[in-house]
Design a protein around this motif. Structure first.
Motif, mmCIF file in Angstrom:
data_model
loop_
_atom_site.group_PDB
_atom_site.id
_atom_site.type_symbol
_atom_site.label_atom_id
_atom_site.label_comp_id
_atom_site.label_asym_id
_atom_site.label_seq_id
_atom_site.Cartn_x
_atom_site.Cartn_y
_atom_site.Cartn_z
ATOM 1 N N PHE A 1 18.442 -37.226 -5.811
ATOM 2 C CA PHE A 1 17.839 -35.915 -5.605
ATOM 3 C C PHE A 1 18.736 -34.885 -6.272
ATOM 4 C CE2 PHE A 1 17.057 -31.957 -3.338
ATOM 5 C CZ PHE A 1 15.665 -31.915 -3.299
ATOM 6 N N SER A 2 18.227 -34.239 -7.325
ATOM 7 C CA SER A 2 19.010 -33.265 -8.085
ATOM 8 C C SER A 2 18.282 -31.936 -8.090
ATOM 9 C CB SER A 2 19.217 -33.747 -9.531
ATOM 10 O OG SER A 2 19.890 -32.767 -10.298
ATOM 11 N N ALA A 3 18.774 -31.000 -7.278
ATOM 12 C CA ALA A 3 18.145 -29.694 -7.128
ATOM 13 C C ALA A 3 19.205 -28.717 -6.636
ATOM 14 C CB ALA A 3 16.971 -29.774 -6.155
ATOM 15 N N PRO A 4 18.907 -27.412 -6.619
ATOM 16 C CA PRO A 4 19.900 -26.443 -6.157
ATOM 17 C C PRO A 4 20.335 -26.711 -4.716
ATOM 18 C CG PRO A 4 18.128 -25.325 -7.298
ATOM 19 C CD PRO A 4 17.704 -26.746 -7.133
ATOM 20 N N ASN B 1 16.672 -26.224 -12.275
ATOM 21 C CA ASN B 1 17.794 -25.305 -12.052
ATOM 22 C C ASN B 1 18.843 -25.902 -11.122
ATOM 23 O OD1 ASN B 1 16.190 -25.278 -9.780
ATOM 24 N ND2 ASN B 1 16.230 -23.065 -9.490
ATOM 25 N N GLY B 2 18.874 -27.224 -11.039
ATOM 26 C CA GLY B 2 19.820 -27.882 -10.137
ATOM 27 C C GLY B 2 21.149 -28.249 -10.756
ATOM 28 N N GLY B 3 21.326 -27.989 -12.052
ATOM 29 C CA GLY B 3 22.612 -28.250 -12.691
ATOM 30 C C GLY B 3 22.641 -29.481 -13.569
ATOM 31 N N LEU B 4 21.715 -30.405 -13.420
ATOM 32 C CA LEU B 4 21.678 -31.610 -14.249
ATOM 33 C C LEU B 4 20.943 -31.309 -15.552
ATOM 34 C CD1 LEU B 4 22.023 -34.636 -14.780
ATOM 35 C CD2 LEU B 4 19.953 -35.046 -13.412
ATOM 36 N N THR C 1 17.311 -45.445 -15.574
ATOM 37 C CA THR C 1 16.346 -44.588 -14.890
ATOM 38 C C THR C 1 14.946 -44.775 -15.474
ATOM 39 O OG1 THR C 1 18.033 -42.962 -14.340
ATOM 40 C CG2 THR C 1 15.757 -42.204 -14.332
ATOM 41 N N LYS C 2 13.978 -45.021 -14.589
ATOM 42 C CA LYS C 2 12.609 -45.314 -15.006
ATOM 43 C C LYS C 2 11.775 -44.053 -15.197
ATOM 44 C CE LYS C 2 12.981 -49.543 -12.295
ATOM 45 N NZ LYS C 2 12.503 -50.265 -11.084
ATOM 46 N N ALA C 3 12.121 -42.977 -14.495
ATOM 47 C CA ALA C 3 11.341 -41.743 -14.624
ATOM 48 C C ALA C 3 12.092 -40.593 -13.979
ATOM 49 C CB ALA C 3 9.966 -41.884 -13.985
ATOM 50 N N VAL C 4 11.839 -39.395 -14.488
ATOM 51 C CA VAL C 4 12.304 -38.155 -13.880
ATOM 52 C C VAL C 4 11.079 -37.465 -13.295
ATOM 53 C CG1 VAL C 4 13.351 -35.898 -14.301
ATOM 54 C CG2 VAL C 4 14.266 -37.937 -15.427
ATOM 55 N N LEU C 5 11.142 -37.168 -11.996
ATOM 56 C CA LEU C 5 9.995 -36.630 -11.266
ATOM 57 C C LEU C 5 10.311 -35.196 -10.863
ATOM 58 C CD1 LEU C 5 9.504 -39.797 -9.043
ATOM 59 C CD2 LEU C 5 8.450 -39.306 -11.264
ATOM 60 N N SER C 6 9.699 -34.249 -11.553
ATOM 61 C CA SER C 6 10.037 -32.848 -11.352
ATOM 62 C C SER C 6 9.373 -32.295 -10.099
ATOM 63 C CB SER C 6 9.604 -32.019 -12.561
ATOM 64 O OG SER C 6 9.941 -30.655 -12.377
ATOM 65 N N LEU C 7 10.084 -31.417 -9.431
ATOM 66 C CA LEU C 7 9.557 -30.690 -8.283
ATOM 67 C C LEU C 7 8.802 -29.433 -8.712
ATOM 68 C CD1 LEU C 7 12.620 -30.963 -5.879
ATOM 69 C CD2 LEU C 7 10.448 -32.164 -5.664
ATOM 70 N N TRP C 8 8.818 -29.131 -9.996
ATOM 71 C CA TRP C 8 8.169 -27.924 -10.515
ATOM 72 C C TRP C 8 6.899 -28.283 -11.265
ATOM 73 C CZ3 TRP C 8 12.232 -24.139 -13.026
ATOM 74 C CH2 TRP C 8 13.181 -23.772 -12.056
ATOM 75 N N ALA C 9 5.922 -27.386 -11.212
ATOM 76 C CA ALA C 9 4.710 -27.565 -12.012
ATOM 77 C C ALA C 9 4.992 -27.288 -13.483
ATOM 78 C CB ALA C 9 3.603 -26.639 -11.509
ATOM 79 N N GLY C 10 5.832 -26.287 -13.765
ATOM 80 C CA GLY C 10 6.185 -25.936 -15.135
ATOM 81 C C GLY C 10 7.347 -26.772 -15.634
ATOM 82 N N VAL C 11 7.277 -27.201 -16.889
ATOM 83 C CA VAL C 11 8.335 -28.050 -17.453
ATOM 84 C C VAL C 11 8.894 -27.483 -18.758
ATOM 85 C CG1 VAL C 11 7.496 -30.165 -16.363
ATOM 86 C CG2 VAL C 11 6.601 -29.492 -18.612
ATOM 87 N N GLU C 12 8.578 -26.212 -19.050
ATOM 88 C CA GLU C 12 8.999 -25.675 -20.338
ATOM 89 C C GLU C 12 10.512 -25.640 -20.516
ATOM 90 O OE1 GLU C 12 8.205 -22.176 -17.557
ATOM 91 O OE2 GLU C 12 7.155 -24.022 -18.127
ATOM 92 N N SER C 13 11.250 -25.568 -19.408
ATOM 93 C CA SER C 13 12.714 -25.492 -19.512
ATOM 94 C C SER C 13 13.365 -26.852 -19.728
ATOM 95 C CB SER C 13 13.299 -24.843 -18.248
ATOM 96 O OG SER C 13 13.016 -25.624 -17.102
ATOM 97 N N ILE C 14 12.599 -27.942 -19.607
ATOM 98 C CA ILE C 14 13.202 -29.268 -19.747
ATOM 99 C C ILE C 14 12.489 -30.159 -20.755
ATOM 100 C CG2 ILE C 14 14.239 -29.374 -17.458
ATOM 101 C CD1 ILE C 14 11.791 -30.951 -16.529
#
Length: 309
Positions: free
Chosen positions: A6-9, A50-53, A62-75
């Motif tokens: 779990f990687s988040a602020p 915005n969690g620092g990773l 790692t098989k997948a990165v599962l974002s908690l955000w609807a927008g992904v433009e920053s990643i």
């Protein structure tokens, strides 16, 4: 036993630990969920940008990165993020967005501000038109845009929608491409922006696009701040071509205290609250994607790197 990072602020872990644990258990996934796995041991990353990773180079299994955000433009442009990336689409996000959008569209349709700010002894007998006589345009017909367009149509608003590529939404007159955008803008007394931020959508509401809107139109933006040319918006408000702008998203967040939006009498600022990710519903989406990944099934809501969302 799979390892889920779990990687988040800081502070988000306290909100998500229990819902994620329960959702994984309910999905039948045996997982070691933690904020401190070694990168080389991680099977899935539950991620907030915005969690620092930012460097995924060491996440070799790692098989997948599962974002908690609807927008992904920053990643989406992160060259080290080579594994599948899924964005957040869940019922809580959709319901929250529908409630915010319908609330503010109704506010402007009924001119509620006239009476909220007019408690001065003047009997203002202005009567709003019926919803069927109010033309609303929704730019962006993804999960959120489609849901909002249909909710507004269910209230009897005259709704048209626009997307960059052709889409069909039940009960909504849909347009696409440059000519379709002109058509929707020209008739929209209230226009709602729910597009992702991509190179193709940045400043889509520029001075020329704003000029196509009817005199006295209202802009409602819960999508992305970069969809609007701020200077052009302020100029149109000052010239009274636009009657109001209600904005939930901005190029810089939090919105700086000295930004002219704060003091402008024709701008309403809300602090990016239109559709907050709710831990309980988001956890169920994350757990389902991990279950699918472990079962060898396609992941939900995979990001198209070329399209940018």
């Amino acid at each position: 036993m799979i390892n889920v990072l779990f990687s988040a602020p800081e502070g988000r872990w306290a909100q998500y630990e229990r819902p994620l644990t329960e959702a994984l258990d309910d999905a039948g996934v045996a997982a070691n969920l933690s904020t401190h796995h070694s990168p080389e041991d991680v099977d899935y990353v539950v991620y907030a940008p915005n969690g620092g990773l930012s460097d995924f180079t060491r996440f070799t299994r790692t098989k997948a990165v599962l974002s908690l955000w609807a927008g992904v433009e920053s990643i989406v442009g992160n060259e080290t993020l080579t594994m599948p990336l899924a964005r957040m689409v869940d019922d809580g996000l959709t319901e929250g967005m529908v409630e915010w959008v319908t609330g503010h569209v109704l506010r402007h349709h009924l001119n509620i501000d006239l009476h909220l700010h007019g408690q001065d002894g003047v009997w203002r007998d202005w009567v709003p038109p019926l919803a069927r006589d109010r033309k609303v345009g929704v730019l962006g017909l993804g999960a959120l845009g489609s849901a909002c367009a249909q909710a507004l149509a269910a209230l009897n608003f005259d709704v048209t929608g626009w997307s960059r590529t052709g889409k069909a939404v039940d009960g909504i007159a849909c347009h696409h491409g440059p000519s379709g955008l002109d058509t929707v803008l020209a008739r929209s007394e209230i226009v709602v922006l729910l597009l992702p931020r991509t190179p193709q959508t940045e400043n889509i509401l520029d001075a020329a696009a704003i000029a196509r809107l009817p005199q006295g139109a209202v802009v409602v933006n819960p999508g992305r701040g970069a969809l609007i040319d701020d200077d052009a918006l302020l100029a149109a408000l000052d010239a009274s071509h636009l009657a109001h702008a209600t904005l939930d998203v901005f190029r810089t967040e939090p919105l700086p205290k000295d930004h002219p939006f704060w003091a402008h009498p024709k701008v309403t600022v809300t602090p990016h609250i239109a559709s907050e990710t709710r831990p309980a519903s988001a956890a169920r989406v994350i757990a389902e994607n991990i279950r699918r990944g472990e079962a060898g099934k396609p992941l939900l809501h995979l990001v198209d790197r070329d399209a940018g969302y």
